[in-house]
Write an enzyme that holds these catalytic residues in place. Structure first.
Site, PDB file in Angstrom:
ATOM      1  N   MET A   1     -27.777   3.586   4.168  1.00 14.11           N
ATOM      2  CA  MET A   1     -28.514   3.174   5.367  1.00 14.11           C
ATOM      3  C   MET A   1     -27.654   2.270   6.240  1.00 14.11           C
ATOM      4  O   MET A   1     -27.077   1.315   5.728  1.00 14.11           O
ATOM      5  CB  MET A   1     -29.780   2.419   4.930  1.00 14.11           C
ATOM      6  CG  MET A   1     -30.710   2.108   6.080  1.00 14.11           C
ATOM      7  SD  MET A   1     -32.258   1.457   5.470  1.00 14.11           S
ATOM      8  CE  MET A   1     -33.012   2.935   4.842  1.00 14.11           C
ATOM      9  N   PHE A   2     -27.531   2.593   7.484  1.00 12.57           N
ATOM     10  CA  PHE A   2     -26.755   1.835   8.473  1.00 12.57           C
ATOM     11  C   PHE A   2     -25.260   1.817   8.175  1.00 12.57           C
ATOM     12  O   PHE A   2     -24.503   1.087   8.774  1.00 12.57           O
ATOM     13  CB  PHE A   2     -27.238   0.371   8.582  1.00 12.57           C
ATOM     14  CG  PHE A   2     -28.731   0.213   8.628  1.00 12.57           C
ATOM     15  CD1 PHE A   2     -29.457   0.782   9.659  1.00 12.57           C
ATOM     16  CD2 PHE A   2     -29.402  -0.494   7.649  1.00 12.57           C
ATOM     17  CE1 PHE A   2     -30.832   0.641   9.713  1.00 12.57           C
ATOM     18  CE2 PHE A   2     -30.776  -0.639   7.693  1.00 12.57           C
ATOM     19  CZ  PHE A   2     -31.494  -0.070   8.721  1.00 12.57           C
ATOM     20  N   GLY A   4     -23.170   4.422   8.252  1.00 11.14           N
ATOM     21  CA  GLY A   4     -22.381   5.452   8.916  1.00 11.14           C
ATOM     22  C   GLY A   4     -22.103   6.643   8.032  1.00 11.14           C
ATOM     23  O   GLY A   4     -21.228   7.441   8.335  1.00 11.14           O
ATOM     24  N   SER A   6     -23.935   9.329   7.471  1.00  6.71           N
ATOM     25  CA  SER A   6     -24.244  10.593   8.143  1.00  6.71           C
ATOM     26  C   SER A   6     -23.154  10.940   9.153  1.00  6.71           C
ATOM     27  O   SER A   6     -22.795  12.111   9.310  1.00  6.71           O
ATOM     28  CB  SER A   6     -25.610  10.514   8.836  1.00  6.71           C
ATOM     29  OG  SER A   6     -26.636  10.341   7.873  1.00  6.71           O
ATOM     30  N   ASP A  73     -27.130  15.852   2.978  1.00 10.38           N
ATOM     31  CA  ASP A  73     -27.329  14.422   3.257  1.00 10.38           C
ATOM     32  C   ASP A  73     -28.544  13.936   2.463  1.00 10.38           C
ATOM     33  O   ASP A  73     -29.434  14.712   2.125  1.00 10.38           O
ATOM     34  CB  ASP A  73     -27.544  14.196   4.763  1.00 10.38           C
ATOM     35  CG  ASP A  73     -27.372  12.736   5.153  1.00 10.38           C
ATOM     36  OD1 ASP A  73     -26.810  11.959   4.349  1.00 10.38           O
ATOM     37  OD2 ASP A  73     -27.790  12.373   6.269  1.00 10.38           O
ATOM     38  N   GLU A  74     -28.575  12.663   2.165  1.00 12.55           N
ATOM     39  CA  GLU A  74     -29.691  12.036   1.427  1.00 12.55           C
ATOM     40  C   GLU A  74     -29.912  12.719   0.069  1.00 12.55           C
ATOM     41  O   GLU A  74     -31.060  12.955  -0.349  1.00 12.55           O
ATOM     42  CB  GLU A  74     -30.986  12.073   2.253  1.00 12.55           C
ATOM     43  CG  GLU A  74     -30.876  11.448   3.632  1.00 12.55           C
ATOM     44  CD  GLU A  74     -30.845   9.924   3.626  1.00 12.55           C
ATOM     45  OE1 GLU A  74     -30.686   9.325   2.538  1.00 12.55           O
ATOM     46  OE2 GLU A  74     -30.954   9.359   4.720  1.00 12.55           O
ATOM     47  N   GLN A  76     -29.915  11.709  -2.807  1.00 12.87           N
ATOM     48  CA  GLN A  76     -30.659  10.947  -3.832  1.00 12.87           C
ATOM     49  C   GLN A  76     -32.149  11.277  -3.851  1.00 12.87           C
ATOM     50  O   GLN A  76     -32.845  10.951  -4.798  1.00 12.87           O
ATOM     51  CB  GLN A  76     -30.456   9.438  -3.642  1.00 12.87           C
ATOM     52  CG  GLN A  76     -31.283   8.788  -2.529  1.00 12.87           C
ATOM     53  CD  GLN A  76     -30.668   8.958  -1.141  1.00 12.87           C
ATOM     54  OE1 GLN A  76     -29.612   9.527  -0.989  1.00 12.87           O
ATOM     55  NE2 GLN A  76     -31.346   8.447  -0.116  1.00 12.87           N
ATOM     56  N   CYS A 144     -24.822 -12.958   8.551  1.00  8.66           N
ATOM     57  CA  CYS A 144     -23.940 -13.078   7.382  1.00  8.66           C
ATOM     58  C   CYS A 144     -22.656 -12.263   7.571  1.00  8.66           C
ATOM     59  O   CYS A 144     -21.556 -12.801   7.462  1.00  8.66           O
ATOM     60  CB  CYS A 144     -24.694 -12.625   6.129  1.00  8.66           C
ATOM     61  SG  CYS A 144     -23.639 -12.357   4.689  1.00  8.66           S
ATOM     62  N   CYS A 179     -26.160  -8.005   1.756  1.00  5.63           N
ATOM     63  CA  CYS A 179     -25.174  -8.205   0.682  1.00  5.63           C
ATOM     64  C   CYS A 179     -25.918  -8.635  -0.587  1.00  5.63           C
ATOM     65  O   CYS A 179     -27.127  -8.899  -0.558  1.00  5.63           O
ATOM     66  CB  CYS A 179     -24.133  -9.247   1.096  1.00  5.63           C
ATOM     67  SG  CYS A 179     -24.799 -10.921   1.173  1.00  5.63           S
TER      68      CYS A 179
HETATM   69 ZN   LIG Z   1     -25.346 -11.499   3.312  1.00  6.95          ZN
END
Ligand SMILES: [Zn+2]
Length: 192
Positions: A1-2, A4, A6, A73-74, A76, A144, A179
């Site tokens: 997710m987010f 990149g 794809s 794609d995807e 999982q 972050c 993170c």
């Molecule tokens: Zn973080």
């Protein structure tokens, strides 16, 4: 997710198309961007066409002897027999390229539908593995910015509990890239 992934998948598709390979692309049909049809749709808004599918059977029904490169794609979100189908394709000389998430919002390995197997069961057979990470968007005065290896699941801005269903496509919740330091899961609510 987010992360990149794809976009990276589309880059791989285009490379193989330039090389003159016969490529077939699948995306998970539970994704509401594509649901309600089994017809191929534009994956990137441009020239990459993708077929909605959710199972091993739906993939094998569309792949024929002419296809040289199978792209999913995807991965999982697919069912357990998909893992063995992909191995069969590789053994028959086809190239298989998949993108997916290793971990769910609890930071546990994603388990394939009807299975005990995870992305690790695909990765051990891979010739190449690219680990793509988003950026942790946790904000405490500043963003972050560390590599995000986790998906933070939020409802009304708060972390959800570990006993929430893992996949709720189309729900009102939100997800953020985090993170390991800024990922959290709410305590399990008991007894009701
Ligand atoms: Zn973080």
């Amino acid at each position: 997710m987010f992360s990149g992934k794809s976009i990276e998948l589309i880059r791989q598709v285009n490379r193989h198309k330039v090389a003159g390979k016969r490529v077939i692309v699948f995306n998970f049909s539970g994704d509401k961007r594509y649901s309600g049809t089994a017809e191929a749709k534009s994956f990137d808004g441009l020239s990459t066409w993708s077929i909605p599918a959710a199972s091993c059977d739906e993939i094998s029904a569309r792949v024929d002897a002419e296809h040289e490169v199978i792209v999913i794609d995807e991965i999982q979100f697919f069912d357990d027999p998909t893992i063995d189908l992909l191995l069969e394709y590789v053994q028959s000389g086809k190239e298989v390229i998949v993108a997916g998430l290793n971990l769910d919002f609890r930071a546990k390995p994603f388990i394939f539908r009807g299975s005990t197997r995870t992305m690790a069961d695909i990765m051990v057979h891979a010739d190449s593995i690219f680990a793509l990470h988003a950026i942790c968007t946790f904000k405490n005065g500043h963003i972050c910015g560390a590599p995000a290896t986790r998906t933070q699941r939020l409802r009304d801005g708060r972390p959800v509990a570990a006993d929430d269903p893992v996949v709720q496509i189309g729900s009102q919740e939100s997800y953020e890239a985090r993170c390991i330091r800024h990922h959290s899961v709410a305590p399990v609510t008991s007894g009701i």
